[in-house]
Design an enzyme around this catalytic site. Structure first.
Site, PDB file in Angstrom:
ATOM      1  CD  GLU A 284      -2.739   1.206   2.524  1.00 33.65           C
ATOM      2  OE1 GLU A 284      -3.784   1.883   2.517  1.00 33.65           O
ATOM      3  OE2 GLU A 284      -2.356   0.548   3.521  1.00 33.65           O
TER       4      GLU A 284
ATOM      5  CE  LYS B 269      -7.564   1.426   3.402  1.00 36.44           C
ATOM      6  NZ  LYS B 269      -6.281   1.823   4.045  1.00 36.44           N
TER       7      LYS B 269
ATOM      8  CB  CYS C 176      -4.667  -1.485   4.076  1.00 33.90           C
ATOM      9  SG  CYS C 176      -3.775  -1.535   5.669  1.00 33.90           S
TER      10      CYS C 176
END
Length: 289
Positions: free
Chosen positions: A40, A112, A149
């Protein structure tokens, strides 16, 4: 499929870090990697340790950064999963995974969806939650269920990717320990992180790939920081560990993953067949009283 994992520390500047990342990509491609996954926000330090409006400038080169990684994918003839800071409009920014096919074209984009807000992880200050949904990305090596993540803690996200035909679940990651935490707490956090994603592999009958950065990054405020815990891994569709790195080492590894095994595993353990979909309406509620 041969999957390349490239995980590293921040090398003090964007230019130096990108150079090291590109070298890692070349290394795993020479070992046969057909798909390469990066960590990331791999171009910079993990800037979300503090809230600083100047850090939004990092996203100004989003299009230029895309061009750079597109060329790397094309030159190396590899499918490449990147993680970039996207400026979409003034005041509108995303934590965005861009996937390039081996001809350098953009195969797809994922923004995300779940955005954390914790000490040293002030991502809500920087990132607008994604609006592209949980849509797998079709590439020349398969359909990739790419998330980022904090998304990795949510079984609903993994399930939706699986239901839409993902061949593999992929999580570029930046997670680590705070210095003040005890050794026991650090171990609990790490093993919980591994366990929840291993569960995604088993529950969906799919391989899971997580690539996490390494190294200590001090807080710009001068006190404390994050020690990124590494432990990049691949689990197979029965939760079997295919690969796991340690806490400290930079990683440029190529790992064989048998995607055909998923079909047999799903025949043995037909979780998708036995789902009681008529009973799950409560999952769309924040909480059930």
């Amino acid at each position: 499929m041969k999957i390349g994992i490239v995980a590293h520390k921040y090398f003090g500047s964007k230019e130096a870090t990108m150079k090291e990342t590109a070298a890692g990509i070349r290394e795993v491609v020479r070992a046969g990697a057909q798909l390469v996954v990066l960590q990331e926000l791999h171009q910079s330090e993990y800037f979300c340790q503090i809230e600083d409006v100047a850090k939004f400038d990092y996203a100004a080169e989003f299009e230029r950064d895309k061009d750079f990684w597109s060329q790397i994918a094309r030159i190396e003839q590899v499918v490449l999963v990147t993680s970039l800071f996207e400026k979409r409009a003034a005041g509108l920014y995303h934590n965005t995974a861009v996937v390039f096919d081996k001809n350098g074209s953009v195969a797809g984009t994922y923004r995300k969806m779940h955005i954390p807000d914790d000490p040293h992880f002030y991502e809500k200050f920087y990132f607008t939650p994604g609006d592209l949904g949980f849509e797998p990305i079709d590439t020349s090596v398969g359909r990739l269920g790419v998330m980022v993540c904090w998304d990795q803690w949510y079984p609903e996200a993994a399930r939706l990717m699986a239901l839409k035909g993902a061949d593999i679940l992929i999580y570029p990651t930046a997670i680590g320990w705070l210095e003040e935490e005890s050794a026991e707490e650090k171990n609990r956090q790490l093993e919980a992180w591994v366990a929840v994603q291993r569960g995604h592999a088993v529950a969906n009958g799919l391989p899971v790939v997580a690539v996490n950065r390494v190294g200590f990054e001090p807080s710009p405020k001068g006190k404390g920081g994050i020690n990124f815990w590494g432990n990049s891994f691949i689990f197979g569709p029965q939760g079997e560990q295919i690969y796991r790195s340690n806490e400290f080492s930079l990683v440029a590894e190529t790992i064989d993953v048998d995607l055909k095994k998923c079909e047999n595993v799903r025949r043995w353990w037909p979780f998708l067949r036995d789902r009681r979909i008529e009973c799950y309406e409560g999952l769309t509620k924040r909480f059930l009283d």
